[in-house]
Design a protein around this motif. Structure first.
Motif, PDB file in Angstrom:
ATOM      1  N   ASN A 104     -64.559  17.692 -59.915  1.00  0.00           N
ATOM      2  CA  ASN A 104     -64.611  17.140 -61.267  1.00  0.00           C
ATOM      3  C   ASN A 104     -63.227  16.616 -61.591  1.00  0.00           C
ATOM      4  N   TYR A 106     -62.647  13.418 -64.011  1.00  0.00           N
ATOM      5  CA  TYR A 106     -63.317  12.285 -64.652  1.00  0.00           C
ATOM      6  C   TYR A 106     -62.460  11.027 -64.712  1.00  0.00           C
ATOM      7  N   MET A 110     -67.380   9.963 -62.757  1.00  0.00           N
ATOM      8  CA  MET A 110     -68.111  11.155 -63.179  1.00  0.00           C
ATOM      9  C   MET A 110     -68.955  11.791 -62.087  1.00  0.00           C
TER      10      MET A 110
END
Ligand code: MTE
Length: 346
Positions: A104, A106, A110
């Protein structure tokens, strides 16, 4: 994170059993990294003490060239993780490939593979960290100078994401407390706020029309949490430099909190008297609290938090395990929340 429920994980994101076994054999033969037994402490000991031997035995992906020459010297002596909790879990390590492809971050996109596949342009050199607020020594510091006084060590921690998956990762870094003391916080420094770099040229998620975060990504800790001996600044993993997708050149690791607290690629640290705003709390306060302590009794409004999927999963085994209070680190951190209702301060 906001949008991906555990049930949404695509089959393509699950490591096939055969591949996983092959990797395990390869890594076991080559490095002894993944013994997953108490014996691992000693093999890590010898590897960690000899940076060159470690690199020579590591899988190709782990033989990363140093971002700049001073890194190699810094990585030549790393204090090994002791073979006991809390700095060593005794569980099988999550394979390097999974730690570095299922991410993760971003700012790069995503999807879980975006940070690994879209971070090729990301530059970590030169890197400065701005220190502001309630400290005697504010300023813009070169990373090299910040790292000079600290000794690198290895810590094997569980990482529990709020999305209900988890990994076991051998980090290289140093206690955040060792960094904080360099700047001499004043008595008004009750909270520490962190910010990630915003570089739209090399981070394709920044200007994406799907971006939901208002950049920069921000996180924060209370000062006692920030200086808890478990709170770690990572500059590497698996004995080598941190890959971009894992938060190079320096990211936070707070093992008893959900992963979103562990902010990546830090460029600013601000010491303040009041609680800072934080990215996920701002986005959806009823789902992501400021404290974000791993707590199997307080469920996310859209999914349960008492179980987790330990990665990598296989087609034959989903490896679902029980989530532990404070991610299993309660003995070392629970005292900081005495008298607090953790259902309200989630
Ligand atoms: N830091 C930044 N700057 N941007 C992010 O999107 N994601 C967080 C955290 N740090 C994130 C971040 C989340 S939700 C998790 S679970 C962890 O990073 C994941 O760390 P990993 O990719 O190294 O496993």
């Amino acid at each position: 994170m906001l949008i991906k429920k555990p049930s949404d994980i695509k089959p393509s994101e699950i490591t096939p059993e055969a591949m996983y076994r092959n990797r395990r054999e390869f890594i076991k033969d080559g490095t002894n990294f993944l013994a997953g037994s108490v014996g691992i402490g000693s093999s890590l000991t010898s590897l960690a003490q000899d940076g060159d031997a470690l690199k020579a035995r590591a899988p190709a992906a782990m033989r990363r060239s140093p971002p700049a020459s001073w890194w190699a010297e810094k990585f030549s002596s790393i204090k090994p993780a002791p073979d006991s909790e809390p700095n060593f879990t005794g569980e099988s390590l999550t394979p390097y490939e999974d730690v570095t492809i299922y991410n993760n971050f971003y700012e790069f996109g995503m999807n879980k593979a975006d940070p690994a596949t879209r971070s090729g342009e990301f530059k970590t050199e030169p890197w400065t960290v701005e220190i502001t607020g309630e400290v005697a020594k504010p300023g813009k510091y070169d990373l090299e100078n910040i790292l000079k006084p600290v000794d690198l060590e290895e810590r094997i921690y569980r990482l529990r994401c709020v999305e209900a998956w988890s990994m076991v990762i051998p980090w290289i870094g140093f206690p955040l407390a060792d960094l904080i003391k360099q700047f001499e916080p004043t008595s008004k420094a009750k909270f520490v706020e962190f910010e990630t770099i915003v570089d739209s040229d090399s981070m394709p998620g920044i200007n994406s029309r799907f971006a939901i975060v208002s950049w920069p990504y921000r996180e924060g800790l209370r000062i006692d949490e920030a200086t808890n001996p478990l709170t770690f600044m990572a500059v590497g993993l698996y004995g080598s430099y941190l890959p971009a997708q894992n938060g190079a050149p320096m990211r936070l690791v707070v093992p008893w909190k959900y992963g979103f607290k562990s902010i990546k690629s830090i460029v600013k640290i601000n010491f303040r008297e009041t609680q800072p705003n934080t990215t996920w709390n701002d986005l959806q306060a009823n789902e992501y609290g400021f404290y974000a302590n791993v707590n199997p009794e307080v469920h996310h409004p859209r999914w349960r938090q008492d179980m987790e999927r330990r990665l990598p999963q296989t087609l034959l085994s989903r490896r679902v395990i029980e989530t532990r209070m404070f991610n299993g680190y309660g003995e070392h951190v629970a005292h900081m929340y005495d008298g607090m209702d953790l259902a309200s301060y989630y």
